[in-house]
Enzyme design. Sequence first.
Site, short mmCIF file in Angstrom:
data_model
loop_
_atom_site.label_atom_id
_atom_site.label_comp_id
_atom_site.label_asym_id
_atom_site.label_seq_id
_atom_site.Cartn_x
_atom_site.Cartn_y
_atom_site.Cartn_z
N GLU A 265 0.88 -1.18 0.00
CA GLU A 265 0.00 0.00 0.00
C GLU A 265 0.91 1.22 0.00
O GLU A 265 1.81 1.34 0.83
CB GLU A 265 -0.92 -0.04 1.24
CG GLU A 265 -1.74 1.21 1.47
CD GLU A 265 -2.57 1.67 0.26
OE1 GLU A 265 -3.32 0.87 -0.30
OE2 GLU A 265 -2.44 2.85 -0.12
N ASP B 198 -5.24 -4.31 -7.82
CA ASP B 198 -6.49 -3.54 -7.72
C ASP B 198 -6.18 -2.04 -7.62
O ASP B 198 -6.37 -1.43 -6.57
CB ASP B 198 -7.24 -4.05 -6.47
CG ASP B 198 -8.57 -3.36 -6.28
OD1 ASP B 198 -9.12 -2.81 -7.26
OD2 ASP B 198 -9.08 -3.38 -5.14
C1 LIG Z 1 -8.98 0.24 -5.03
S1 LIG Z 1 -8.02 0.53 -3.63
C2 LIG Z 1 -7.67 -1.07 -3.03
C3 LIG Z 1 -8.79 -1.79 -2.37
C4 LIG Z 1 -8.44 -3.15 -1.86
N1 LIG Z 1 -7.72 -3.94 -2.85
C5 LIG Z 1 -9.68 -3.91 -1.45
O1 LIG Z 1 -10.22 -4.67 -2.26
O2 LIG Z 1 -10.10 -3.76 -0.30
C6 LIG Z 1 -6.48 1.00 -4.28
C7 LIG Z 1 -5.42 1.25 -3.23
O3 LIG Z 1 -4.14 1.35 -3.87
C8 LIG Z 1 -3.37 2.33 -3.22
N2 LIG Z 1 -2.31 2.69 -4.20
C9 LIG Z 1 -2.35 3.61 -5.19
N3 LIG Z 1 -1.25 3.51 -5.97
C10 LIG Z 1 -0.51 2.49 -5.47
C11 LIG Z 1 0.71 1.87 -5.85
N4 LIG Z 1 1.40 2.28 -6.92
N5 LIG Z 1 1.15 0.82 -5.11
C12 LIG Z 1 0.46 0.39 -4.03
N6 LIG Z 1 -0.70 0.94 -3.62
C13 LIG Z 1 -1.18 1.97 -4.34
C14 LIG Z 1 -4.36 3.40 -2.86
O4 LIG Z 1 -3.88 4.20 -1.78
C15 LIG Z 1 -5.58 2.57 -2.47
O5 LIG Z 1 -5.58 2.29 -1.09
#
Ligand SMILES: C[S@@+](CC[C@H](N)C(=O)[O-])C[C@H]1O[C@@H](n2cnc3c(N)ncnc32)[C@H](O)[C@@H]1O
Length: 272
Positions: free
Chosen positions: A109, A155
């Site tokens: 994250e 995701d």
């Molecule tokens: C759609 S949400 C994830 C929801 C989670 N997978 C669920 O199903 O409960 C996307 C998440 O990715 C994080 N994020 C954004 N860019 C990222 C990156 N390059 N690497 C890791 N996390 C990232 C955001 O802060 C956010 O919390």
Amino acid sequence: MNYRHAYHAGNFADCVKHAILVWLLRALAHKPAPMFVLDTHAGVGRYRLDEGPAAHTMEWRNGIARLLDPPPGPLADYVGLVRDQGLYPGSPAIIRALMRADDRLACCELHPEDALALRRYFLRDRRVAVHHRDGYEALGALLPPQAGRGLVLIDPPYEATDEFERLLAGLRRGHARFRSGVFAAWYPIKHRAPVRAFHAAIRESVLRDVVAAELVLREPIEPARLNGCGMVVINPPYRFEQEVPALLAALLGQLGAHEPGEGCGLLRLADE
Ligand SMILES: C[S@@+](CC[C@H](N)C(=O)[O-])C[C@H]1O[C@@H](n2cnc3c(N)ncnc32)[C@H](O)[C@@H]1O
């Protein structure tokens, strides 16, 4: 980084994503050998729906709230898990709930506050590692897993205009390092053009054995609206193509409003 998943927790897109995730985890658990799960964009782990951001947007009312009483047969497993958790479980909580003693989970994250919250949630849990890092980069760094089998969930928030391109590059990089792994990548369907281009790029890539599961609530012609969503799955486990259509149909039956253009189904993007 403006995206915070707490505003969207339990919405229809979460239901589609998480119902498929539960199906994939159950399928992988059919074999007793340990598995490794990498959740590249993990969020905070679980969410309150009755207060805070989710209570503000109320997106969950057109999502998980419509599946509870009583859930149709194909959704009973996913909905039962949600009920058992109390708070709405995000992907890390769902994965953790279905892990066996020797399975391992790594979550990435990038948002500092969300990464901290996730670390707190899994504090002293020896089966789970939380990384405050770029999930795409982790596809190179954390794969292949020692276990030799497992699932990679990707995701992303789709804040960046080139997210589909980054996703495909990530899938290629991850798959090159972990060819037997099951990869599941969620994508939004706002309008058709970017999704068509993404599918075409997958078809033209080196990736093999790829299917897409999609659910569309209305004709995707308003690019500002989340009109549907999909999940691309590489190396779908045995019976994915037989069983997941019923899961999608059950989701659409509860989440759809009979708008023109609604539908769901599987598309095969690349053969084995
Ligand atoms: C759609 S949400 C994830 C929801 C989670 N997978 C669920 O199903 O409960 C996307 C998440 O990715 C994080 N994020 C954004 N860019 C990222 C990156 N390059 N690497 C890791 N996390 C990232 C955001 O802060 C956010 O919390």
